[in-house]
Write a protein that holds these residues in place. Structure first.
Motif, PDB file in Angstrom:
ATOM      1  N   ARG A 122       0.829  -1.205   0.000  1.00 29.25           N
ATOM      2  CA  ARG A 122       0.000   0.000   0.000  1.00 29.25           C
ATOM      3  C   ARG A 122       0.865   1.257   0.000  1.00 29.25           C
ATOM      4  O   ARG A 122       0.481   2.280  -0.579  1.00 29.25           O
ATOM      5  CB  ARG A 122      -0.952  -0.011   1.200  1.00 29.25           C
ATOM      6  N   VAL A 123       2.017   1.208   0.621  1.00 31.72           N
ATOM      7  CA  VAL A 123       2.961   2.327   0.537  1.00 31.72           C
ATOM      8  C   VAL A 123       3.346   2.574  -0.919  1.00 31.72           C
ATOM      9  O   VAL A 123       3.382   3.717  -1.390  1.00 31.72           O
ATOM     10  CB  VAL A 123       4.209   2.043   1.394  1.00 31.72           C
ATOM     11  N   ALA A 124       3.608   1.487  -1.654  1.00 30.51           N
ATOM     12  CA  ALA A 124       3.937   1.623  -3.074  1.00 30.51           C
ATOM     13  C   ALA A 124       2.768   2.209  -3.852  1.00 30.51           C
ATOM     14  O   ALA A 124       2.970   2.971  -4.809  1.00 30.51           O
ATOM     15  CB  ALA A 124       4.333   0.258  -3.652  1.00 30.51           C
ATOM     16  N   ALA A 125       1.533   1.867  -3.453  1.00 30.50           N
ATOM     17  CA  ALA A 125       0.361   2.419  -4.129  1.00 30.50           C
ATOM     18  C   ALA A 125       0.280   3.936  -3.933  1.00 30.50           C
ATOM     19  O   ALA A 125      -0.055   4.673  -4.874  1.00 30.50           O
ATOM     20  CB  ALA A 125      -0.905   1.750  -3.603  1.00 30.50           C
ATOM     21  N   VAL A 126       0.584   4.418  -2.737  1.00 30.34           N
ATOM     22  CA  VAL A 126       0.587   5.863  -2.485  1.00 30.34           C
ATOM     23  C   VAL A 126       1.667   6.540  -3.317  1.00 30.34           C
ATOM     24  O   VAL A 126       1.434   7.598  -3.928  1.00 30.34           O
ATOM     25  CB  VAL A 126       0.795   6.147  -0.979  1.00 30.34           C
ATOM     26  N   LEU A 127       2.850   5.945  -3.357  1.00 31.10           N
ATOM     27  CA  LEU A 127       3.935   6.513  -4.164  1.00 31.10           C
ATOM     28  C   LEU A 127       3.571   6.513  -5.645  1.00 31.10           C
ATOM     29  O   LEU A 127       3.938   7.441  -6.385  1.00 31.10           O
ATOM     30  CB  LEU A 127       5.222   5.715  -3.938  1.00 31.10           C
ATOM     31  N   ALA A 128       2.850   5.490  -6.086  1.00 29.08           N
ATOM     32  CA  ALA A 128       2.440   5.435  -7.499  1.00 29.08           C
ATOM     33  C   ALA A 128       1.450   6.540  -7.824  1.00 29.08           C
ATOM     34  O   ALA A 128       1.546   7.176  -8.885  1.00 29.08           O
ATOM     35  CB  ALA A 128       1.819   4.071  -7.792  1.00 29.08           C
ATOM     36  N   VAL A 129       0.490   6.789  -6.934  1.00 28.84           N
ATOM     37  CA  VAL A 129      -0.456   7.879  -7.149  1.00 28.84           C
ATOM     38  C   VAL A 129       0.280   9.217  -7.177  1.00 28.84           C
ATOM     39  O   VAL A 129       0.001  10.077  -8.020  1.00 28.84           O
ATOM     40  CB  VAL A 129      -1.545   7.879  -6.062  1.00 28.84           C
ATOM     41  N   ALA A 130       1.229   9.395  -6.257  1.00 30.88           N
ATOM     42  CA  ALA A 130       2.009  10.634  -6.231  1.00 30.88           C
ATOM     43  C   ALA A 130       2.797  10.805  -7.526  1.00 30.88           C
ATOM     44  O   ALA A 130       2.865  11.912  -8.093  1.00 30.88           O
ATOM     45  CB  ALA A 130       2.954  10.627  -5.027  1.00 30.88           C
ATOM     46  N   THR A 131       3.380   9.721  -8.024  1.00 30.32           N
ATOM     47  CA  THR A 131       4.145   9.776  -9.272  1.00 30.32           C
ATOM     48  C   THR A 131       3.253  10.138 -10.454  1.00 30.32           C
ATOM     49  O   THR A 131       3.582  11.011 -11.268  1.00 30.32           O
ATOM     50  CB  THR A 131       4.822   8.424  -9.532  1.00 30.32           C
ATOM     51  N   ALA A 132       2.104   9.454 -10.556  1.00 24.91           N
ATOM     52  CA  ALA A 132       1.196   9.720 -11.674  1.00 24.91           C
ATOM     53  C   ALA A 132       0.658  11.143 -11.626  1.00 24.91           C
ATOM     54  O   ALA A 132       0.570  11.825 -12.661  1.00 24.91           O
ATOM     55  CB  ALA A 132       0.039   8.715 -11.644  1.00 24.91           C
ATOM     56  N   ALA A 133       0.281  11.620 -10.435  1.00 27.21           N
ATOM     57  CA  ALA A 133      -0.236  12.982 -10.307  1.00 27.21           C
ATOM     58  C   ALA A 133       0.832  14.014 -10.645  1.00 27.21           C
ATOM     59  O   ALA A 133       0.558  15.023 -11.309  1.00 27.21           O
ATOM     60  CB  ALA A 133      -0.756  13.202  -8.882  1.00 27.21           C
ATOM     61  N   TRP A 134       2.064  13.770 -10.207  1.00 26.10           N
ATOM     62  CA  TRP A 134       3.162  14.710 -10.495  1.00 26.10           C
ATOM     63  C   TRP A 134       3.429  14.784 -11.997  1.00 26.10           C
ATOM     64  O   TRP A 134       3.604  15.873 -12.565  1.00 26.10           O
ATOM     65  CB  TRP A 134       4.415  14.268  -9.749  1.00 26.10           C
ATOM     66  N   ILE A 135       3.455  13.632 -12.654  1.00 22.13           N
ATOM     67  CA  ILE A 135       3.724  13.626 -14.098  1.00 22.13           C
ATOM     68  C   ILE A 135       2.596  14.278 -14.873  1.00 22.13           C
ATOM     69  O   ILE A 135       2.822  15.066 -15.801  1.00 22.13           O
ATOM     70  CB  ILE A 135       3.955  12.176 -14.579  1.00 22.13           C
ATOM     71  N   ALA A 136       1.340  13.983 -14.495  1.00 17.72           N
ATOM     72  CA  ALA A 136       0.203  14.457 -15.279  1.00 17.72           C
ATOM     73  C   ALA A 136      -0.130  15.922 -15.034  1.00 17.72           C
ATOM     74  O   ALA A 136      -0.488  16.635 -15.973  1.00 17.72           O
ATOM     75  CB  ALA A 136      -1.023  13.596 -14.969  1.00 17.72           C
ATOM     76  N   TYR A 137      -0.010  16.395 -13.782  1.00 18.49           N
ATOM     77  CA  TYR A 137      -0.563  17.708 -13.448  1.00 18.49           C
ATOM     78  C   TYR A 137       0.414  18.685 -12.810  1.00 18.49           C
ATOM     79  O   TYR A 137       0.101  19.860 -12.684  1.00 18.49           O
ATOM     80  CB  TYR A 137      -1.748  17.541 -12.491  1.00 18.49           C
TER      81      TYR A 137
END
Length: 332
Positions: A122-137
């Motif tokens: 789940r920690v990796a899931a949070v980091l993945a959301v942070a990564t995707a949000a940073w790249i997209a927006y």
């Protein structure tokens, strides 16, 4: 979307994460009971139905509150501080939950060492959301594109169109964000599985009795995934993250949530049905918890929870709910 100067108010984040988590937990309990009913496994339920459903709802709610709060932090105010804080909260909260469930279990746990790896997925899931949000927006796409060259000429970016699929989101930007975020999520799940196996081996090596019982994979939560599942996990995570990108943009419309849920259901259901359609044909259980019917519903429900939390915290949902409650209370 611009990056705020500071993280959102903690009480506002918690006030959005708590009701969203309660709704997610209720929906997941319903999905779980639907699976038990469809497969004729209701006799596996121990204790009363109401008690089992209520305890499952409470535990699931407690599990999702820190996760959705962390997601809100990393998509609304992405910074090293908020990402680190979100990761710490999720890790500690999940660790406490798994320890409590282990203590309450009738099975003794003689070594707690492998438990340390449980929250890492789940920690990796949070980091993945942070990564995707940073790249997209939040400027990440431009930095990646600059490092790789002109995005219109580089094959990595030129293979997909620049058409818009959501507010401030193009096909090219969404694919890059979801794909790279999925690498973080799926890779983190593999690392969690390897670390869990390593810690379990260390615990067994130091055991003094042959009858010692250890915390094992699948006892309460799965500890990561094996390396062989990495491609399928990447695809599932990419579909989920693309759905997340639809609902965390500068505007949140019902059709954005609909598109996100549709992506999750179509991609994951199709992928899970392929073994039954392509040679060598293998049987697929439609109603298993990870099958093509119930499996994608879990990510779809969590995506709806993310959308609910974002709506409450960012798009005036909390004020709308309070206004509705106030209006109802004044009706004689």
């Amino acid at each position: 979307m611009t990056v705020p100067d500071s993280a959102p108010d903690g009480s506002r984040v918690l006030g959005a994460a708590l009701p969203a988590s309660a709704l997610v937990a209720a929906a997941l309990v319903a999905v779980n009971w639907a699976g038990l009913f469809a497969t004729g496994r209701l006799d596996e339920v121990t204790g009363g139905v109401a008690v089992s459903a209520l305890s499952g709802w409470l535990l699931s709610t407690a599990s999702f509150v820190p996760f959705l709060a962390a997601v809100l932090l990393v998509v609304v105010a992405p910074s090293r501080r908020t990402v680190a804080g979100g990761v710490a909260v999720v890790y500690v909260a999940d660790l406490l939950l798994v320890v409590v469930r282990s203590v309450l279990s009738p099975l003794p746990v003689r070594s707690w060492l492998p438990v340390l790896a449980v929250p890492l997925t789940r920690v990796a899931a949070v980091l993945a959301v942070a990564t995707a949000a940073w790249i997209a927006y939040h400027g990440g796409y431009d930095r990646v594109a600059s490092a790789l060259g002109n995005p219109d000429q580089h094959p990595l970016f030129a293979v997909v169109a620049g058409d818009r699929i959501g507010p401030d989101l193009t096909v090219r930007r969404g694919a890059a964000a979801a794909g790279l975020g999925a690498v973080v999520a799926a890779g983190g799940a593999v690392v969690a599985g390897l670390l869990g196996d390593l810690l379990a081996a260390v615990a067994r090596a130091g055991a003094t009795g042959s009858e010692s019982i250890f915390f094992t994979r699948g006892q309460f939560w799965n500890v990561g995934i094996p390396l062989s599942q990495l491609p399928a996990e990447w695809l599932f995570e990419a579909s989920f993250l693309l759905g997340v990108l639809f609902v965390i943009g500068p505007r949140l419309r019902p059709r954005d949530l609909t598109k996100g849920v549709a992506v999750v259901l179509v991609v994951q259901s199709t992928a899970q049905l392929l073994p039954a359609l392509l040679p060598p044909v293998r049987p697929v259980s439609l109603w298993s918890p990870t099958g093509p019917v119930l499996g994608p519903l879990v990510d779809a429900v969590v995506l709806a929870g993310v959308a609910t939390a974002v709506w409450l915290a960012v798009h005036g949902g909390a004020e709308a709910v309070r206004s509705l409650v106030s209006a109802d209370s004044t009706i004689p």
